[in-house]
Design an enzyme around this catalytic site. Structure first.
Site, short mmCIF file in Angstrom:
data_model
loop_
_atom_site.label_atom_id
_atom_site.label_comp_id
_atom_site.label_asym_id
_atom_site.label_seq_id
_atom_site.Cartn_x
_atom_site.Cartn_y
_atom_site.Cartn_z
N LEU A 29 0.83 -1.21 0.00
CA LEU A 29 0.00 0.00 0.00
C LEU A 29 0.86 1.25 0.00
O LEU A 29 0.45 2.29 -0.50
CB LEU A 29 -0.90 0.03 1.24
CG LEU A 29 -2.08 -0.93 1.28
CD1 LEU A 29 -2.75 -0.90 2.64
CD2 LEU A 29 -3.09 -0.61 0.19
N GLY A 30 2.02 1.15 0.56
CA GLY A 30 2.88 2.33 0.62
C GLY A 30 3.95 2.19 1.67
O GLY A 30 4.19 1.11 2.21
N GLU A 31 4.56 3.34 1.92
CA GLU A 31 5.66 3.40 2.88
C GLU A 31 5.17 4.24 4.05
O GLU A 31 4.73 5.36 3.85
CB GLU A 31 6.84 4.07 2.20
CG GLU A 31 8.17 3.93 2.87
CD GLU A 31 8.86 2.60 2.56
OE1 GLU A 31 9.57 2.12 3.44
OE2 GLU A 31 8.66 2.06 1.46
N GLY A 32 5.17 3.69 5.24
CA GLY A 32 4.70 4.45 6.40
C GLY A 32 5.85 4.95 7.23
O GLY A 32 7.01 4.88 6.82
N GLN A 33 5.50 5.42 8.41
CA GLN A 33 6.51 5.98 9.31
C GLN A 33 7.55 4.93 9.69
O GLN A 33 8.72 5.23 9.85
CB GLN A 33 5.78 6.49 10.56
CG GLN A 33 6.67 7.09 11.61
CD GLN A 33 5.93 7.23 12.94
OE1 GLN A 33 4.74 6.93 13.04
NE2 GLN A 33 6.64 7.65 13.95
N VAL A 37 3.85 -0.69 4.31
CA VAL A 37 2.49 -1.03 4.72
C VAL A 37 1.92 -1.93 3.65
O VAL A 37 1.95 -1.58 2.46
CB VAL A 37 1.61 0.24 4.87
CG1 VAL A 37 0.21 -0.13 5.35
CG2 VAL A 37 2.24 1.23 5.83
N LYS A 68 1.21 -2.83 9.03
CA LYS A 68 2.33 -1.88 9.10
C LYS A 68 3.51 -2.59 9.74
O LYS A 68 3.42 -3.04 10.88
CB LYS A 68 1.93 -0.68 9.96
CG LYS A 68 0.76 0.09 9.38
CD LYS A 68 0.28 1.16 10.34
CE LYS A 68 1.41 1.97 10.89
NZ LYS A 68 0.97 3.11 11.71
N ASP A 172 -1.36 16.18 15.20
CA ASP A 172 -1.07 16.17 13.76
C ASP A 172 -2.33 15.87 12.95
O ASP A 172 -2.29 15.08 12.01
CB ASP A 172 0.04 15.16 13.47
CG ASP A 172 0.67 15.38 12.10
OD1 ASP A 172 0.38 16.42 11.46
OD2 ASP A 172 1.44 14.51 11.65
N ARG A 176 -4.32 14.45 5.44
CA ARG A 176 -3.37 13.37 5.10
C ARG A 176 -3.35 12.28 6.17
O ARG A 176 -2.91 11.18 5.92
CB ARG A 176 -1.96 13.95 4.89
CG ARG A 176 -1.38 14.58 6.12
CD ARG A 176 0.00 15.18 5.95
NE ARG A 176 0.35 15.87 7.19
CZ ARG A 176 0.01 17.12 7.48
NH1 ARG A 176 -0.60 17.85 6.58
NH2 ARG A 176 0.30 17.65 8.64
N ASN A 177 -3.83 12.59 7.37
CA ASN A 177 -3.84 11.62 8.46
C ASN A 177 -5.21 11.00 8.71
O ASN A 177 -5.44 10.42 9.77
CB ASN A 177 -3.33 12.27 9.75
CG ASN A 177 -1.81 12.24 9.80
OD1 ASN A 177 -1.19 11.32 9.27
ND2 ASN A 177 -1.22 13.25 10.41
N ASP A 190 -3.91 5.99 12.19
CA ASP A 190 -2.78 5.78 13.08
C ASP A 190 -1.86 6.98 13.03
O ASP A 190 -1.63 7.55 12.00
CB ASP A 190 -2.04 4.52 12.69
CG ASP A 190 -1.99 4.33 11.20
OD1 ASP A 190 -1.40 3.37 10.75
OD2 ASP A 190 -2.55 5.18 10.46
N1 ADE Z 1 -2.35 3.13 4.22
C1 ADE Z 1 -1.85 3.12 5.46
N2 ADE Z 1 -2.73 2.60 6.31
C2 ADE Z 1 -3.82 2.26 5.58
C3 ADE Z 1 -5.07 1.68 5.89
N3 ADE Z 1 -5.36 1.35 7.14
N4 ADE Z 1 -5.94 1.48 4.89
C4 ADE Z 1 -5.61 1.84 3.65
N5 ADE Z 1 -4.47 2.37 3.29
C5 ADE Z 1 -3.56 2.59 4.24
#
Ligand code: ADE
Length: 312
Positions: A29-33, A37, A68, A172, A176-177, A190
């Site tokens: 899904l992507g790159e988190g903190q 993810v 995550k 925050d 975006r959050n 989160d």
């Molecule tokens: N990207 C990061 N957390 C996510 C989530 N819970 N659902 C969808 N995309 C996300």
């Protein structure tokens, strides 16, 4: 009145350990903190969480979750932050806060399993929509009407009301959050997941803390004071993002330095000269008081900054 209970009173035991081999990878899904993810199918998750509200809309379908992971080379600080976030999330139960479903912490990589929100983050969701009912549009972008926008805003307000009832300060809040699920459902996500992807929204005060200054109340910028009231300021900016469909950054015509300079706008009037001197000295000390973002993860910016969306 809501009693001022401390969040510690809600503490649960450690979050439930989910069997890692029941997570089936679908896509990144992507790159988190903390690291990557992943979208995963979670076998047996419905039974694992019991008849909980958060999985009711996926009846008869495999349960999809966002996993995550803590990157394997994470520092001790990042590890500590990871467990801090797990502890916080485990205590929060609200329809407008993203739910922590379980963890995998018996072996590496450490994982946090949160509910999957199929429409991604609210900032990108808004950005790709156009306002329904505005001048006829030539584009065939999907539309959002005022009703849907207000509905999403009201859900964020409700989630924030819950957080403040626990004396919990988010620090925050921004589109975006927040994450978007089906039928315009929104949950505050989160905490701290977006600092990499949206690094243009964070300003590093003289090489120290990285701060979302455009969402921050002036007392947060000047004195490092974060309260439920400063969360409400951020909610105001978030409302502005929602109603402008996140087409540009707040104060897009100002540089980060100008945004900080503007915290003194109030003191420009005649008769406030004395206070203005005080503001000057607060501003010169602001860079020394922010201890926020001590973790190394806040200082990384692997993605190119999202370009500022300029006004025409
Ligand atoms: N990207 C990061 N957390 C996510 C989530 N819970 N659902 C969808 N995309 C996300």
């Amino acid at each position: 009145a809501v009693p001022n209970v401390n969040i510690d009173m809600y503490s649960t035991s450690t979050p439930p350990e989910f069997p890692r081999h029941n997570l089936h990878f679908q896509e990144k899904l992507g790159e988190g903190q903390f690291g990557e993810v992943h979208l995963c199918e979670a076998e047996g998750m419905r039974e694992f969480v019991g008849g909980d509200f958060c999985l009711t809309h996926t009846k008869d379908k495999p349960v999809l979750v966002a996993v995550k992971m803590l990157r394997p080379d994470a520092t001790k600080n990042a590890r500590t932050d990871f467990f801090k976030e797990v502890k916080i999330l485990a205590r929060l139960r609200d329809p407008n806060i993203v739910r922590l479903l379980g963890v995998c912490t018996r072996d590496e990589p450490l994982c946090m399993i949160v509910e999957y929100m199929e429409n991604g983050d609210l900032n990108q969701y808004l950005f790709k929509h156009e306002f329904e009912g505005a001048v006829p549009s030539a584009s065939n972008a999907p539309m959002l009407g005022l009703g849907a926008l207000l509905y999403m805003a009201a859900q964020i307000a409700s989630g924030m009301k819950y957080l403040s009832s626990l004396n919990f300060v988010h620090r925050d809040l921004a589109t975006r959050n927040c994450l978007v699920g089906p039928r315009h459902s929104v949950r505050i996500a989160d905490f701290g997941m977006s600092r990499n992807l949206y690094c243009a929204d964070y300003y590093r005060i003289q090489g120290r803390a990285v701060l979302p200054i455009r969402w921050m109340a002036w007392e947060s910028i000047l004195m490092g004071k974060f309260t439920s009231q400063s969360d409400i300021w951020a909610f105001g900016v978030t409302l502005w993002e929602i109603l402008t469909l996140a087409k540009e950054q707040p104060y897009a015509h100002l540089s980060d330095e100008q945004v900080i300079e503007n915290t003194g706008e109030f003191f420009k009037d005649e008769g406030r000269q004395e206070l203005r001197e005080k503001w000057r000295s607060l501003l010169s000390h602001a860079c020394n008081i922010h201890s926020w973002g001590t973790s190394e993860v806040y200082h990384r910016c692997p993605h190119p900054p999202i370009p500022r969306r300029q006004t025409t």
